[in-house]
Motif scaffolding. Structure first.
Motif, PDB file in Angstrom:
ATOM      1  N   ARG A   1       3.130  -4.456 -67.480  1.00  0.00           N
ATOM      2  CA  ARG A   1       2.605  -3.478 -68.425  1.00  0.00           C
ATOM      3  C   ARG A   1       1.139  -3.790 -68.726  1.00  0.00           C
ATOM      4  NH1 ARG A   1       7.148  -3.949 -73.099  1.00  0.00           N
ATOM      5  NH2 ARG A   1       8.908  -3.166 -71.902  1.00  0.00           N
ATOM      6  N   GLU A   2       0.397  -2.756 -68.965  1.00  0.00           N
ATOM      7  CA  GLU A   2      -1.018  -2.915 -69.293  1.00  0.00           C
ATOM      8  C   GLU A   2      -1.219  -3.753 -70.555  1.00  0.00           C
ATOM      9  OE1 GLU A   2      -4.216   0.372 -70.107  1.00  0.00           O
ATOM     10  OE2 GLU A   2      -3.329   0.644 -68.115  1.00  0.00           O
TER      11      GLU A   2
ATOM     12  N   SER B   1       8.738  -5.673 -64.355  1.00  0.00           N
ATOM     13  CA  SER B   1       8.143  -4.430 -64.843  1.00  0.00           C
ATOM     14  C   SER B   1       7.471  -4.634 -66.196  1.00  0.00           C
ATOM     15  CB  SER B   1       9.231  -3.355 -64.940  1.00  0.00           C
ATOM     16  OG  SER B   1       8.697  -2.165 -65.452  1.00  0.00           O
ATOM     17  N   ALA B   2       8.135  -5.326 -67.102  1.00  0.00           N
ATOM     18  CA  ALA B   2       7.558  -5.572 -68.426  1.00  0.00           C
ATOM     19  C   ALA B   2       6.269  -6.382 -68.313  1.00  0.00           C
ATOM     20  CB  ALA B   2       8.571  -6.279 -69.317  1.00  0.00           C
TER      21      ALA B   2
END
Length: 187
Positions: free
Chosen positions: A65-66, A61-62
């Motif tokens: 990140r955009e 998930s990290a």
């Protein structure tokens, strides 16, 4: 086995240098980490595989990140750089664990994590690829820890600086690294 860095654009400048970490973090085996709060000494060696599997989605998930490529400050790694480091930690510690399970008191090859970050250009790697490689490496080491038998838990191994580990303490030390860097990237 290291990831191939992405092709560097002709005008790509090296990322600002990160001050090398010269601390001997083995103290985390005796006391909780004041930065991340993790107590490595409380980790059951037989739970390490499950813990690694539980932490992996947070890393993925990290890395999705955009702003995964953006450093929060010039001399602080980005999520991408931390993710690439953790991917390599998973691989290095899997190799060390394998040596400990197969050899009597092996001496681990030295690994300069800061040199690796620069040489492999962590800052230019693809976060999606790093996430996939991190997940694959996590599965491998989790499976290896799952297979540790009770009579193997106290098998020793040594770092090049003389630090002595058992399979148990290597696992505890290793899990702290994965957790601590999740704290670093606020994941």
């Amino acid at each position: 086995m290291t990831s191939e860095p992405t092709t560097e654009p002709a005008d790509a400048q090296p990322a600002p240098a990160i001050e090398p970490d010269t601390k001997d973090w083995t103290w985390v085996l005796r006391e909780p980490c004041p930065e991340c709060g993790f107590s490595a000494a409380d980790v059951d060696v037989h739970a390490i595989g499950g813990t690694v599997r539980d932490l992996t989605p947070r890393w993925i998930s990290a890395l999705n990140r955009e702003d995964a490529r953006v450093r929060p400050a010039p001399h602080v790694w980005s999520v991408l750089e931390y993710g690439a480091h953790v991917r390599d930690v998973l691989r290095v510690f899997d190799g060390r664990l394998q040596l400990m399970l197969e050899q009597d008191d092996p001496l681990f090859e030295n690994w300069d994590q800061d040199a690796t970050a620069l040489e492999d250009r962590y800052d230019l790697q693809d976060p999606v690829v790093v996430a996939d490689e991190l997940a694959d490496a996590a599965d491998v080491i989790a499976d290896r820890f799952d297979a540790v038998r009770e009579e193997q838990v106290e098998r020793p191994g040594r770092r090049s600086n003389g630090s002595v580990f058992t399979v148990r303490t290597l696992g505890q030390y290793f899990v702290h690294d994965v957790v601590h860097h999740l704290h670093d990237v606020r994941a």
